[in-house]
Design an enzyme around this catalytic site. Structure first.
Site, PDB file in Angstrom:
ATOM      1  N   THR A 172       6.414   0.864   1.923  1.00  0.00           N
ATOM      2  CA  THR A 172       7.242   1.678   2.604  1.00  0.00           C
ATOM      3  C   THR A 172       6.545   2.489   3.548  1.00  0.00           C
ATOM      4  OG1 THR A 172       8.981   1.338   0.729  1.00  0.00           O
ATOM      5  CG2 THR A 172       9.358   3.234   2.289  1.00  0.00           C
ATOM      6  N   LYS A 203       7.051  11.275   0.003  1.00  0.00           N
ATOM      7  CA  LYS A 203       6.744  10.493   1.270  1.00  0.00           C
ATOM      8  C   LYS A 203       8.030   9.729   1.722  1.00  0.00           C
ATOM      9  CE  LYS A 203       5.872   6.356   0.838  1.00  0.00           C
ATOM     10  NZ  LYS A 203       5.792   5.100   0.751  1.00  0.00           N
ATOM     11  N   LYS A 259      15.226   0.752   4.546  1.00  0.00           N
ATOM     12  CA  LYS A 259      14.889   1.192   3.314  1.00  0.00           C
ATOM     13  C   LYS A 259      14.597   2.753   3.180  1.00  0.00           C
ATOM     14  CE  LYS A 259      12.013   1.341  -0.194  1.00  0.00           C
ATOM     15  NZ  LYS A 259      12.306   1.276  -1.511  1.00  0.00           N
ATOM     16  N   LEU A 316       0.869  -1.190  -0.043  1.00  0.00           N
ATOM     17  CA  LEU A 316       0.047  -0.080   0.059  1.00  0.00           C
ATOM     18  C   LEU A 316       0.985   1.112  -0.095  1.00  0.00           C
ATOM     19  CD1 LEU A 316      -2.421  -1.361   2.693  1.00  0.00           C
ATOM     20  CD2 LEU A 316      -2.746  -1.609   0.157  1.00  0.00           C
ATOM     21  N   PRO A 317       0.175   2.500  -0.232  1.00  0.00           N
ATOM     22  CA  PRO A 317       0.941   3.716  -0.456  1.00  0.00           C
ATOM     23  C   PRO A 317       1.794   3.947   0.619  1.00  0.00           C
ATOM     24  CG  PRO A 317      -0.868   3.934  -1.544  1.00  0.00           C
ATOM     25  CD  PRO A 317      -1.171   2.827  -0.867  1.00  0.00           C
TER      26      PRO A 317
HETATM   27  P1  NAD Z   1       0.505   2.288  -6.229  1.00  0.00           P
HETATM   28  O1  NAD Z   1      -0.099   3.719  -5.905  1.00  0.00           O
HETATM   29  O2  NAD Z   1       0.615   2.208  -7.591  1.00  0.00           O
HETATM   30  O3  NAD Z   1      -0.243   1.262  -5.619  1.00  0.00           O
HETATM   31  C1  NAD Z   1      -0.870   1.127  -4.253  1.00  0.00           C
HETATM   32  C2  NAD Z   1      -2.245   0.668  -4.397  1.00  0.00           C
HETATM   33  O4  NAD Z   1      -2.743   0.289  -3.036  1.00  0.00           O
HETATM   34  C3  NAD Z   1      -3.304   1.270  -5.217  1.00  0.00           C
HETATM   35  O5  NAD Z   1      -3.655   0.586  -6.235  1.00  0.00           O
HETATM   36  C4  NAD Z   1      -4.454   1.832  -4.322  1.00  0.00           C
HETATM   37  O6  NAD Z   1      -5.610   1.813  -4.729  1.00  0.00           O
HETATM   38  C5  NAD Z   1      -4.196   0.565  -3.145  1.00  0.00           C
HETATM   39  N1  NAD Z   1      -4.856   0.798  -1.952  1.00  0.00           N
HETATM   40  C6  NAD Z   1      -4.520   1.683  -1.130  1.00  0.00           C
HETATM   41  N2  NAD Z   1      -5.352   1.604   0.042  1.00  0.00           N
HETATM   42  C7  NAD Z   1      -5.791   0.399   0.177  1.00  0.00           C
HETATM   43  C8  NAD Z   1      -6.369  -0.458   0.981  1.00  0.00           C
HETATM   44  N3  NAD Z   1      -6.716   0.055   2.165  1.00  0.00           N
HETATM   45  N4  NAD Z   1      -7.077  -1.708   0.514  1.00  0.00           N
HETATM   46  C9  NAD Z   1      -6.601  -2.047  -0.731  1.00  0.00           C
HETATM   47  N5  NAD Z   1      -6.007  -1.385  -1.730  1.00  0.00           N
HETATM   48  C10 NAD Z   1      -5.491  -0.262  -1.005  1.00  0.00           C
HETATM   49  O7  NAD Z   1       1.980   2.408  -5.616  1.00  0.00           O
HETATM   50  P2  NAD Z   1       2.961   1.459  -5.798  1.00  0.00           P
HETATM   51  O8  NAD Z   1       4.108   2.116  -6.514  1.00  0.00           O
HETATM   52  O9  NAD Z   1       2.640   0.122  -5.968  1.00  0.00           O
HETATM   53  O10 NAD Z   1       3.833   1.448  -4.207  1.00  0.00           O
HETATM   54  C11 NAD Z   1       3.391   0.446  -3.140  1.00  0.00           C
HETATM   55  C12 NAD Z   1       4.410   0.908  -2.101  1.00  0.00           C
HETATM   56  O11 NAD Z   1       5.671   0.360  -2.560  1.00  0.00           O
HETATM   57  C13 NAD Z   1       4.603   2.231  -1.781  1.00  0.00           C
HETATM   58  O12 NAD Z   1       4.842   2.223  -0.115  1.00  0.00           O
HETATM   59  C14 NAD Z   1       6.003   2.778  -2.355  1.00  0.00           C
HETATM   60  O13 NAD Z   1       6.677   3.584  -1.522  1.00  0.00           O
HETATM   61  C15 NAD Z   1       6.713   1.255  -2.406  1.00  0.00           C
HETATM   62  N6  NAD Z   1       7.711   1.355  -3.358  1.00  0.00           N
HETATM   63  C16 NAD Z   1       7.225   1.660  -4.676  1.00  0.00           C
HETATM   64  C17 NAD Z   1       8.260   1.448  -5.839  1.00  0.00           C
HETATM   65  C18 NAD Z   1       7.915   1.814  -7.082  1.00  0.00           C
HETATM   66  O14 NAD Z   1       8.951   1.853  -8.088  1.00  0.00           O
HETATM   67  N7  NAD Z   1       6.806   2.016  -7.577  1.00  0.00           N
HETATM   68  C19 NAD Z   1       9.462   0.826  -5.530  1.00  0.00           C
HETATM   69  C20 NAD Z   1       9.879   0.388  -4.159  1.00  0.00           C
HETATM   70  C21 NAD Z   1       8.923   0.562  -3.307  1.00  0.00           C
END
Ligand code: NAD
Length: 299
Positions: free
Chosen positions: A98, A250, A175, A64-65
């Protein structure tokens, strides 16, 4: 292994599909109808809600975000019950988002307080969306050894490297240190490329030179911010997908919070946070974080 996967965004979607391809019975859920539709089209079974997704699950994974989403999911929010009481006894919870170390510890403590053998590890990832698709992520785990060993075969289906940082929350701390460095590296690499470009250099030629010289770093190897230099990088896809500017913002905020808590000096991390904040305020929050180069480029 029966797995519930909650949060099917840029990272969670491909991670869940890799688990399914490896033979696990995966049930996904996301609040976003678009994410649900995309994963259903890719063949992932989608549950009606989070509570339905965890029925019969041995392991629950969340991607999740931010803090608020993870705490709301497991602990409840605004009168809505959290997921923890609905998990079967002895369920292993792996949160890959994260978030702040303190948030991870809060959920872990609440899981323990259930006294039903629930286990929690924080397992944030590094490696980007490319790593999520290819199954080559790095997991940075905080939690006890036994829980990590239970998680390992599942993590290995989504990643290549698994580091054990220490107890619950330490995965998040490690991280955040890594991402503060990444934010600084992206801004610094963008600055150097923009300078070369403004002085007439071809960004491909300059990138090759710096990759083979002392300025070499992960951004130049895997994630060049100049469009057209690296076909697979978000820069070459209009900065779509990838790692959003607001997610980097964030993480840099989390780094500043943990620096403040221990009175650490993080001058470059602080400057980087302000650069990404200004970039986000200018309307670029949803673009990949490598779009920071636009702020530095001569037009
Ligand atoms: P994203 O916004 O694409 O995906 C997050 C998903 O979570 C969304 O689809 C949203 O609808 C869903 N969501 C939010 N609250 C929810 C809930 N209560 N129940 C069900 N679904 C819910 O984000 P992302 O890029 O996939 O990143 C996710 C996490 O991974 C973040 O913490 C980010 O910092 C970390 N991260 C991302 C990357 C990257 O390259 N994108 C790399 C490493 C770490």
């Amino acid at each position: 292994m029966s797995i519930a996967f909650i949060g099917l965004g840029h990272m969670g979607g491909p991670m869940a599909l890799n688990l399914q391809r490896a033979g696990h019975a995966v049930q996904g859920f996301d609040l976003s109808p678009a994410a649900r539709a995309q994963l259903a089209a890719a063949g992932l079974p989608i549950a009606a809600d989070a509570a339905a997704s965890v029925q019969g699950a041995d392991i629950v994974i969340s991607m999740l975000p931010a803090n608020a989403h993870v705490e709301a999911l497991y602990l409840g929010h605004g009168g809505q019950a959290g997921l923890l009481p609905q998990l079967a006894a002895d369920t292993l919870v792996i949160d890959c988002s994260t978030i702040a170390a303190s948030s991870a510890r809060k959920v872990a403590d609440a899981a323990l307080a259930q006294q039903r053998g629930l286990r929690f590890i924080d397992a944030p990832v590094s490696g980007g969306t490319g790593g999520a698709v290819a199954g080559t992520l790095t997991f940075i785990v905080g939690g006890d050894e036994q829980a990590l060993e239970q998680a390992r075969p599942v993590l290995e289906k989504m990643g290549q490297n698994i580091f054990h940082a220490g107890g619950v929350g330490t995965g998040q701390t490690a991280k955040i240190c890594n991402n503060m460095l990444l934010g600084i590296l992206m801004a610094g690499t963008s600055e150097a490329l923009a300078l070369g470009l403004a002085n007439g250099l071809d960004p491909r030629v300059l990138s090759d030179i710096m990759r083979g010289s002392s300025g070499s770093n992960w951004v130049l190897e895997k994630y060049n911010p100049m469009p057209g230099v690296m076909a697979s990088a978000p820069a070459s896809k209009g900065y779509a997908g990838g790692f959003g500017t607001d997610l980097m913002l964030k993480d840099l905020g989390l780094a500043q919070d943990s620096a403040t808590a221990v009175q650490a000096a993080t001058p470059l991390g602080s400057l980087a946070r302000n650069l990404y904040a200004a970039h986000s305020l200018a309307g670029n929050g949803a673009l990949d974080f490598s779009s920071i180069i636009r702020m530095l480029q001569k037009r």
